[in-house]
Design a protein around this motif. Structure first.
Motif, mmCIF file in Angstrom:
data_model
loop_
_atom_site.group_PDB
_atom_site.id
_atom_site.type_symbol
_atom_site.label_atom_id
_atom_site.label_comp_id
_atom_site.label_asym_id
_atom_site.label_seq_id
_atom_site.Cartn_x
_atom_site.Cartn_y
_atom_site.Cartn_z
ATOM 1 N N GLY A 12 -1.880 6.962 -5.214
ATOM 2 C CA GLY A 12 -0.601 6.265 -5.113
ATOM 3 C C GLY A 12 -0.239 5.796 -3.728
ATOM 4 O O GLY A 12 0.923 5.428 -3.487
ATOM 5 N N LYS A 13 -1.197 5.760 -2.804
ATOM 6 C CA LYS A 13 -0.885 5.382 -1.426
ATOM 7 C C LYS A 13 -0.440 3.919 -1.302
ATOM 8 O O LYS A 13 0.244 3.574 -0.335
ATOM 9 N N LEU A 14 -0.816 3.076 -2.272
ATOM 10 C CA LEU A 14 -0.368 1.684 -2.251
ATOM 11 C C LEU A 14 0.800 1.450 -3.206
ATOM 12 O O LEU A 14 1.283 0.314 -3.321
ATOM 13 N N THR A 29 -1.638 -2.478 1.933
ATOM 14 C CA THR A 29 -2.840 -3.224 1.579
ATOM 15 C C THR A 29 -4.053 -2.489 2.127
ATOM 16 O O THR A 29 -4.035 -2.003 3.267
ATOM 17 N N ILE A 30 -5.106 -2.425 1.311
ATOM 18 C CA ILE A 30 -6.364 -1.813 1.743
ATOM 19 C C ILE A 30 -7.486 -2.825 1.577
ATOM 20 O O ILE A 30 -7.592 -3.479 0.541
ATOM 21 N N GLU A 62 -15.784 2.468 7.241
ATOM 22 C CA GLU A 62 -14.370 2.361 7.603
ATOM 23 C C GLU A 62 -13.650 1.453 6.616
ATOM 24 O O GLU A 62 -14.272 0.663 5.891
ATOM 25 N N LEU A 63 -12.324 1.616 6.554
ATOM 26 C CA LEU A 63 -11.507 0.686 5.781
ATOM 27 C C LEU A 63 -10.285 0.304 6.596
ATOM 28 O O LEU A 63 -9.861 1.031 7.502
ATOM 29 N N THR A 64 -9.737 -0.852 6.281
ATOM 30 C CA THR A 64 -8.520 -1.319 6.922
ATOM 31 C C THR A 64 -7.345 -1.040 5.992
ATOM 32 O O THR A 64 -7.380 -1.408 4.809
ATOM 33 N N TRP A 65 -6.319 -0.405 6.536
ATOM 34 C CA TRP A 65 -5.154 -0.007 5.749
ATOM 35 C C TRP A 65 -3.903 -0.509 6.469
ATOM 36 O O TRP A 65 -3.579 -0.067 7.560
ATOM 37 N N ILE A 66 -3.254 -1.475 5.866
ATOM 38 C CA ILE A 66 -2.003 -2.007 6.419
ATOM 39 C C ILE A 66 -0.846 -1.346 5.670
ATOM 40 O O ILE A 66 -0.763 -1.420 4.446
ATOM 41 N N GLN A 67 0.062 -0.719 6.413
ATOM 42 C CA GLN A 67 1.180 -0.007 5.798
ATOM 43 C C GLN A 67 2.394 -0.057 6.724
ATOM 44 O O GLN A 67 2.269 -0.344 7.916
ATOM 45 N N ALA A 75 5.718 4.033 10.403
ATOM 46 C CA ALA A 75 6.587 5.189 10.194
ATOM 47 C C ALA A 75 7.788 5.141 11.135
ATOM 48 O O ALA A 75 7.665 4.800 12.316
ATOM 49 N N ASP A 76 8.956 5.454 10.600
ATOM 50 C CA ASP A 76 10.212 5.553 11.361
ATOM 51 C C ASP A 76 10.655 4.228 11.984
ATOM 52 O O ASP A 76 11.520 4.222 12.871
ATOM 53 N N ALA A 77 10.081 3.119 11.526
ATOM 54 C CA ALA A 77 10.487 1.829 12.092
ATOM 55 C C ALA A 77 11.818 1.374 11.519
ATOM 56 O O ALA A 77 12.531 0.590 12.151
ATOM 57 N N GLY A 78 12.128 1.841 10.320
ATOM 58 C CA GLY A 78 13.390 1.455 9.701
ATOM 59 C C GLY A 78 13.356 0.068 9.082
ATOM 60 O O GLY A 78 14.335 -0.375 8.502
ATOM 61 N N ASP A 79 12.249 -0.615 9.218
ATOM 62 C CA ASP A 79 12.106 -1.964 8.675
ATOM 63 C C ASP A 79 10.709 -2.076 8.049
ATOM 64 O O ASP A 79 9.709 -2.038 8.760
ATOM 65 N N PRO A 80 10.643 -2.185 6.725
ATOM 66 C CA PRO A 80 9.329 -2.226 6.083
ATOM 67 C C PRO A 80 8.484 -3.430 6.483
ATOM 68 O O PRO A 80 7.280 -3.451 6.262
ATOM 69 N N ALA A 81 9.116 -4.447 7.082
ATOM 70 C CA ALA A 81 8.363 -5.615 7.526
ATOM 71 C C ALA A 81 7.538 -5.318 8.773
ATOM 72 O O ALA A 81 6.614 -6.056 9.113
ATOM 73 N N ILE A 82 7.864 -4.231 9.470
ATOM 74 C CA ILE A 82 7.099 -3.832 10.653
ATOM 75 C C ILE A 82 5.942 -2.958 10.171
ATOM 76 O O ILE A 82 6.147 -1.858 9.672
ATOM 77 N N SER A 83 4.726 -3.473 10.304
ATOM 78 C CA SER A 83 3.576 -2.789 9.720
ATOM 79 C C SER A 83 2.572 -2.361 10.776
ATOM 80 O O SER A 83 2.577 -2.839 11.908
ATOM 81 N N VAL A 84 1.695 -1.450 10.352
ATOM 82 C CA VAL A 84 0.599 -0.979 11.178
ATOM 83 C C VAL A 84 -0.703 -1.384 10.502
ATOM 84 O O VAL A 84 -0.914 -1.093 9.318
ATOM 85 N N ASN A 85 -1.551 -2.090 11.224
ATOM 86 C CA ASN A 85 -2.858 -2.511 10.709
ATOM 87 C C ASN A 85 -3.890 -1.557 11.290
ATOM 88 O O ASN A 85 -4.355 -1.734 12.417
ATOM 89 N N GLY A 86 -4.223 -0.523 10.521
ATOM 90 C CA GLY A 86 -5.082 0.525 11.052
ATOM 91 C C GLY A 86 -6.469 0.538 10.441
ATOM 92 O O GLY A 86 -6.641 0.306 9.242
#
Length: 367
Positions: free
Chosen positions: A143-145, A268-269, A278-283, A286-297
């Motif tokens: 359920g991570k996505l 997104t994965i 490796e895989l790329t996981w965009i989510q 954390a704690d940004a308060g705005d879901p539009a601010i994402s991390v491309n890890g």
């Protein structure tokens, strides 16, 4: 530990790859070999130290050999059906290469036999053994996505491009191979979608042959290509997600480019067979308060997702069958989807794989 004695049918390049992996597994030996080309059998037999009595040119003989515990069939598509049918009749565990068969009719025939005598079986959907694909599957199942909304899959190669000058071979002849890019590469795309996200419920499709004539070295004349160079299709999945798929053997600049991107409500994965560790996981950050601010890890795949196809095959023979193993029913369901794609392209309409199955059942099965 009981030694597992393997018989190998087909002495081509992929057989060498599988044998290299088998050599690393404890308690496994290549006991017999087979190929229609007697010279290839002799060369391989000398290299492997196989006794003369275990060098076959008839696949029925190696399958019937009581000193062979299981068979690896690494052959052109035209003989997949006959070899698997022989294994089912002899109760011989096997692995067969993909696509499962040339045609849906062949696949349905084998599935009916399997239902009467279920034996350990594997179909060569090798990308299930790419660690990043296995990791992505578990993340999505956990359920991570969140809800999966859509999936994009592409498998591109370049060896069919005009400037490469690839001549006629069995992969360009429907009588030998069934379909072209669809069966060769598209079968992997369908399996990746089924493996990572879930079943495909309906498709609409387009198939193209870009280069109709290629030089035929056997005749010295032009040969006619009667299979697809490119297939693209849209799909609906049973989970409610939409899918976009494309495959081509005429994609200049591509090596062996199988890529899957899954888009969900929570991120997104993306995974690729060319970067399997490796895989790329965009989510959301954390704690940004705005879901539009994402991390491309970029995430390294944990060690637990590393297993070779041959290890899974040997474990299957020994009675340990993992849930992820691609079995004969997976091969059949894959061929069902391929047939729906083929029909959708020919008829220019949406086709459900379930309808393909219903048509076969209504016809009373296949002898």
């Amino acid at each position: 530990m009981k030694e597992i004695r393997i018989g190998i049918i087909g002495m081509g390049g992929m057989a060498n790859v599988h044998m290299e992996h088998l050599a690393k597994i404890e308690g496994v030996s290549v006991a017999a070999i087979c190929d229609a080309n007697e010279e290839a059998v002799e060369r391989a037999g000398d290299k492997l130290g196989i006794s003369a009595g275990k060098r076959y040119t008839n696949f029925e003989a190696i399958i019937a050999d009581r000193d062979v515990d299981a068979v690896l069939s690494i052959t052109p598509n035209i003989v997949h059906h006959a070899i698997v049918k022989c294994c089912l009749r002899h109760g011989k565990p096997f692995m067969t290469e993909k696509p499962f068969t040339r045609t849906y009719e062949e696949a349905f025939d084998l599935y009916q036999l399997y239902e009467q005598n279920r034996i350990p079986s594997m179909v060569g959907f090798s990308y299930r053994y790419v660690p990043s694909f296995r990791y992505a599957r578990d993340l999505i199942r956990a359920g991570k996505l969140g809800t999966v909304r859509h999936i994009f899959v592409q498998y591109l190669q370049s060896w069919g491009v005009a400037m490469v000058g690839t001549p006629m071979n069995w992969r360009y002849q429907s009588a030998m191979t069934g379909t072209g890019a669809l069966g060769d590469l598209g079968s992997h795309m369908v399996d990746a979608a089924r493996f990572i996200v879930g079943e495909i419920s309906e498709v609409s499709a387009q198939m193209k042959t870009f280069i109709v004539n290629r030089p035929n070295p056997a005749t010295g004349k032009e040969g006619t290509v009667d299979v697809d160079d490119f297939t693209g299709f849209l799909a609906s999945l049973e989970c409610g997600a939409a899918g976009v798929f494309q495959t081509s053997r005429n994609a200049y600049g591509s090596g062996n480019q199988l890529e899957v991107t899954v888009y969900g409500d929570l991120g997104t994965i993306s995974v690729s067979c060319e970067r399997g560790q490796e895989l790329t996981w965009i989510q959301p950050q954390a704690d940004a308060g705005d879901p539009a601010i994402s991390v491309n890890g970029v995430h390294k795949v944990p060690e637990q997702y590393h297993i070779t196809q041959m290890q899974d095959f040997v474990d299957m023979i020994r009675g340990h069958v993992r849930e992820e193993l691609p079995s004969l029913p997976d091969g059949y369901r894959n061929q069902e989807v391929l047939e729906a794609i083929h029909q959708a392209a020919l008829q220019k309409r949406t086709v459900a794989p379930a309808d393909v199955r219903e048509q076969a059942l209504a016809a009373g099965g296949i002898s």
